[in-house]
Design an enzyme around this catalytic site. Structure first.
Site, PDB file in Angstrom:
ATOM      1  N   ARG A 168      23.733  49.022  70.816  1.00 34.31           N
ATOM      2  CA  ARG A 168      23.999  50.462  70.627  1.00 34.31           C
ATOM      3  C   ARG A 168      22.750  51.292  70.905  1.00 34.31           C
ATOM      4  O   ARG A 168      21.638  50.928  70.560  1.00 34.31           O
ATOM      5  CB  ARG A 168      24.461  50.722  69.189  1.00 34.31           C
ATOM      6  CG  ARG A 168      24.558  52.219  68.870  1.00 34.31           C
ATOM      7  CD  ARG A 168      25.438  52.500  67.689  1.00 34.31           C
ATOM      8  NE  ARG A 168      24.949  51.948  66.449  1.00 34.31           N
ATOM      9  CZ  ARG A 168      25.630  52.010  65.289  1.00 34.31           C
ATOM     10  NH1 ARG A 168      26.817  52.586  65.244  1.00 34.31           N
ATOM     11  NH2 ARG A 168      25.127  51.477  64.207  1.00 34.31           N
ATOM     12  N   ARG A 221      32.231  53.602  50.720  1.00 41.86           N
ATOM     13  CA  ARG A 221      31.790  52.259  51.100  1.00 41.86           C
ATOM     14  C   ARG A 221      31.872  51.278  49.941  1.00 41.86           C
ATOM     15  O   ARG A 221      31.528  50.105  50.115  1.00 41.86           O
ATOM     16  CB  ARG A 221      30.342  52.319  51.595  1.00 41.86           C
ATOM     17  CG  ARG A 221      30.216  52.402  53.107  1.00 41.86           C
ATOM     18  CD  ARG A 221      28.743  52.492  53.449  1.00 41.86           C
ATOM     19  NE  ARG A 221      28.369  51.921  54.705  1.00 41.86           N
ATOM     20  CZ  ARG A 221      28.319  52.584  55.859  1.00 41.86           C
ATOM     21  NH1 ARG A 221      28.701  53.834  55.926  1.00 41.86           N
ATOM     22  NH2 ARG A 221      27.889  51.992  56.944  1.00 41.86           N
ATOM     23  N   ARG A 229      24.119  44.163  56.967  1.00 39.58           N
ATOM     24  CA  ARG A 229      25.106  45.242  56.864  1.00 39.58           C
ATOM     25  C   ARG A 229      26.529  44.690  56.908  1.00 39.58           C
ATOM     26  O   ARG A 229      27.416  45.193  56.217  1.00 39.58           O
ATOM     27  CB  ARG A 229      24.887  46.253  57.984  1.00 39.58           C
ATOM     28  CG  ARG A 229      23.666  47.141  57.702  1.00 39.58           C
ATOM     29  CD  ARG A 229      23.092  47.726  58.956  1.00 39.58           C
ATOM     30  NE  ARG A 229      23.987  48.644  59.613  1.00 39.58           N
ATOM     31  CZ  ARG A 229      23.967  48.894  60.919  1.00 39.58           C
ATOM     32  NH1 ARG A 229      23.112  48.257  61.704  1.00 39.58           N
ATOM     33  NH2 ARG A 229      24.779  49.773  61.431  1.00 39.58           N
ATOM     34  N   ARG A 263      18.539  52.530  66.854  1.00 36.55           N
ATOM     35  CA  ARG A 263      18.335  52.749  65.421  1.00 36.55           C
ATOM     36  C   ARG A 263      17.519  51.618  64.799  1.00 36.55           C
ATOM     37  O   ARG A 263      17.646  50.480  65.201  1.00 36.55           O
ATOM     38  CB  ARG A 263      19.704  52.834  64.716  1.00 36.55           C
ATOM     39  CG  ARG A 263      20.334  54.202  64.833  1.00 36.55           C
ATOM     40  CD  ARG A 263      21.775  54.236  64.411  1.00 36.55           C
ATOM     41  NE  ARG A 263      22.068  53.497  63.181  1.00 36.55           N
ATOM     42  CZ  ARG A 263      23.254  53.546  62.563  1.00 36.55           C
ATOM     43  NH1 ARG A 263      24.228  54.281  63.066  1.00 36.55           N
ATOM     44  NH2 ARG A 263      23.462  52.859  61.468  1.00 36.55           N
ATOM     45  N   LYS A 288      33.715  53.785  64.715  1.00 34.83           N
ATOM     46  CA  LYS A 288      34.037  54.969  63.902  1.00 34.83           C
ATOM     47  C   LYS A 288      33.399  56.233  64.476  1.00 34.83           C
ATOM     48  O   LYS A 288      34.051  57.266  64.599  1.00 34.83           O
ATOM     49  CB  LYS A 288      33.560  54.775  62.443  1.00 34.83           C
ATOM     50  CG  LYS A 288      34.154  53.550  61.753  1.00 34.83           C
ATOM     51  CD  LYS A 288      33.709  53.425  60.298  1.00 34.83           C
ATOM     52  CE  LYS A 288      32.201  53.251  60.111  1.00 34.83           C
ATOM     53  NZ  LYS A 288      31.657  51.998  60.693  1.00 34.83           N
TER      54      LYS A 288
HETATM   55  P1  ADP Z   1      27.397  52.364  60.809  1.00 36.11           P
HETATM   56  O1  ADP Z   1      27.831  53.476  61.730  1.00 36.11           O
HETATM   57  O2  ADP Z   1      26.670  51.318  61.550  1.00 36.11           O
HETATM   58  O3  ADP Z   1      28.510  51.885  59.944  1.00 36.11           O
HETATM   59  P2  ADP Z   1      26.154  54.377  59.163  1.00 36.11           P
HETATM   60  O4  ADP Z   1      25.455  55.252  60.109  1.00 36.11           O
HETATM   61  O5  ADP Z   1      27.474  54.815  58.652  1.00 36.11           O
HETATM   62  O6  ADP Z   1      26.298  52.947  59.828  1.00 36.11           O
HETATM   63  O7  ADP Z   1      25.236  54.063  57.912  1.00 36.11           O
HETATM   64  C1  ADP Z   1      23.889  53.659  58.069  1.00 36.11           C
HETATM   65  C2  ADP Z   1      23.292  53.335  56.701  1.00 36.11           C
HETATM   66  O8  ADP Z   1      23.311  54.516  55.868  1.00 36.11           O
HETATM   67  C3  ADP Z   1      24.035  52.281  55.883  1.00 36.11           C
HETATM   68  O9  ADP Z   1      23.641  50.956  56.248  1.00 36.11           O
HETATM   69  C4  ADP Z   1      23.607  52.650  54.459  1.00 36.11           C
HETATM   70  O10 ADP Z   1      22.272  52.235  54.192  1.00 36.11           O
HETATM   71  C5  ADP Z   1      23.588  54.180  54.511  1.00 36.11           C
HETATM   72  N1  ADP Z   1      24.909  54.748  54.143  1.00 36.11           N
HETATM   73  C6  ADP Z   1      25.764  55.445  54.940  1.00 36.11           C
HETATM   74  N2  ADP Z   1      26.868  55.808  54.275  1.00 36.11           N
HETATM   75  C7  ADP Z   1      26.727  55.338  53.013  1.00 36.11           C
HETATM   76  C8  ADP Z   1      27.541  55.368  51.835  1.00 36.11           C
HETATM   77  N3  ADP Z   1      28.748  55.957  51.836  1.00 36.11           N
HETATM   78  N4  ADP Z   1      27.051  54.776  50.715  1.00 36.11           N
HETATM   79  C9  ADP Z   1      25.857  54.191  50.688  1.00 36.11           C
HETATM   80  N5  ADP Z   1      25.041  54.114  51.765  1.00 36.11           N
HETATM   81  C10 ADP Z   1      25.466  54.662  52.912  1.00 36.11           C
HETATM   82  P1  ADP Z   2      30.393  52.725  64.059  1.00 34.34           P
HETATM   83  O1  ADP Z   2      30.234  54.221  63.910  1.00 34.34           O
HETATM   84  O2  ADP Z   2      31.687  52.217  63.506  1.00 34.34           O
HETATM   85  O3  ADP Z   2      29.211  51.966  63.519  1.00 34.34           O
HETATM   86  P2  ADP Z   2      30.027  53.199  66.935  1.00 34.34           P
HETATM   87  O4  ADP Z   2      31.067  54.169  67.319  1.00 34.34           O
HETATM   88  O5  ADP Z   2      28.633  53.694  66.804  1.00 34.34           O
HETATM   89  O6  ADP Z   2      30.472  52.389  65.607  1.00 34.34           O
HETATM   90  O7  ADP Z   2      30.067  52.008  67.994  1.00 34.34           O
HETATM   91  C1  ADP Z   2      29.120  50.934  67.947  1.00 34.34           C
HETATM   92  C2  ADP Z   2      28.679  50.575  69.367  1.00 34.34           C
HETATM   93  O8  ADP Z   2      29.779  50.014  70.090  1.00 34.34           O
HETATM   94  C3  ADP Z   2      28.224  51.783  70.184  1.00 34.34           C
HETATM   95  O9  ADP Z   2      27.161  51.327  71.019  1.00 34.34           O
HETATM   96  C4  ADP Z   2      29.443  52.185  71.007  1.00 34.34           C
HETATM   97  O10 ADP Z   2      29.074  52.757  72.252  1.00 34.34           O
HETATM   98  C5  ADP Z   2      30.139  50.836  71.218  1.00 34.34           C
HETATM   99  N1  ADP Z   2      31.604  50.936  71.182  1.00 34.34           N
HETATM  100  C6  ADP Z   2      32.380  51.786  70.454  1.00 34.34           C
HETATM  101  N2  ADP Z   2      33.700  51.545  70.681  1.00 34.34           N
HETATM  102  C7  ADP Z   2      33.764  50.512  71.545  1.00 34.34           C
HETATM  103  C8  ADP Z   2      34.847  49.783  72.158  1.00 34.34           C
HETATM  104  N3  ADP Z   2      36.126  50.091  71.892  1.00 34.34           N
HETATM  105  N4  ADP Z   2      34.519  48.761  72.984  1.00 34.34           N
HETATM  106  C9  ADP Z   2      33.226  48.452  73.240  1.00 34.34           C
HETATM  107  N5  ADP Z   2      32.161  49.089  72.703  1.00 34.34           N
HETATM  108  C10 ADP Z   2      32.416  50.108  71.869  1.00 34.34           C
END
Ligand code: ADP
Ligand code: ADP
Ligand code: ZN
Length: 216
Positions: free
Chosen positions: A126, A92, A170, A159, A16
């Site tokens: 990541r 979420r 998660r 992170r 994302k």
């Molecule tokens: P990822 O990119 O791995 O999906 P995020 O960066 O979006 O993770 O979120 C990291 C953490 O922040 C989540 O595990 C949660 O604790 C909190 N968080 C983010 N967005 C929300 C939301 N919409 N509602 C509740 N908690 C959230």
């Molecule tokens: P999200 O925001 O959904 O948690 P990220 O964009 O942070 O996901 O991606 C999670 C990890 O996977 C990062 O380390 C990113 O560089 C890697 N990544 C993202 N897209 C791809 C893909 N299409 N193939 C392989 N690795 C990816």
């Protein structure tokens, strides 16, 4: 054409953040992301709310959801200042989805899916820029110089919640809380399922043509 209003949804590690960054460059829209907003305010005092824990940090380190009232407010403020946007990390759960309905319409809902095994590999490898938040991966998306952000020269860090245990939790929270939101959106005209398993470039090609189709 009005600036697109995009929701990108999918499990942690689906790509994302990576694809949002492409959407921002391509369409000149705002990236509204609750994860980054919370990370910038990890030690915000929540003791005035009737919540189990006193800071966002306490929820995030365990991989649990931060209380709805905190994130609803973040999104409401950000949306009222945005023209077009890509919303990433919200809603979420179904209560947040209901809140969102009252805040804005959406032109397209991009639902990224990736297998659980691949998600674990992506998340544990990541690295993120400590300054600008750009995402990298130790294997799949390396920066030009190890440990240094290509975009801004910032330091790349892991992170706190990209450890094996927090990642497993998660993904369970996603299955229980967020998957029902996706089920609820499926069938709407704006909804498009995107295969998130290809290379970042392949996924981007599919996303761009989908957004263009839904906004022209
Ligand atoms: P990822 O990119 O791995 O999906 P995020 O960066 O979006 O993770 O979120 C990291 C953490 O922040 C989540 O595990 C949660 O604790 C909190 N968080 C983010 N967005 C929300 C939301 N919409 N509602 C509740 N908690 C959230
Ligand atoms: P999200 O925001 O959904 O948690 P990220 O964009 O942070 O996901 O991606 C999670 C990890 O996977 C990062 O380390 C990113 O560089 C890697 N990544 C993202 N897209 C791809 C893909 N299409 N193939 C392989 N690795 C990816
Ligand atoms: Zn950077």
């Amino acid at each position: 054409m009005a600036a697109p209003r995009i929701l990108i949804i999918g499990p942690p590690g689906a790509g994302k953040g990576t694809q949002s960054s492409n959407l921002v460059s391509e369409y000149g829209i705002d990236h509204i992301t609750t994860g980054d907003a919370l990370r910038a305010n990890k030690d915000m005092d929540l003791s005035h709310l009737d919540t189990d824990r006193d800071t966002p940090r306490a929820y995030m380190e365990a991989g649990d959801l931060v209380p709805d009232e905190v994130v609803n407010e973040i999104v409401d403020t950000a949306l009222s200042n945005a023209d077009g946007f890509v919303l990433d990390g919200y809603p979420r759960n179904t209560d947040q989805a209901e809140e969102l309905e009252s805040m804005t319409g959406l032109d397209v809902i991009l639902s990224l899916s990736v297998s659980r095994e691949e998600l674990i590999d992506r998340l544990t490898g990541r690295r993120v820029c400590d300054d600008c938040g750009e995402n990298y991966h130790v294997e799949f998306d390396q920066p030009e110089t190890e440990g240094v952000c290509d975009e801004c020269g910032g330091e790349l860090i892991q992170r706190d919640d990209d450890t094996r245990d927090a990642v497993e939790n998660r993904l369970d929270v996603f299955d229980e809380e967020t998957q029902p939101v996706i089920d609820h959106y499926e069938g709407r005209d704006e909804f498009v399922a995107i295969d998130g398993e290809g290379t970042p470039a392949d996924v981007w090609t599919e996303i761009k043509s989908t957004v263009d189709e839904h906004t022209n």
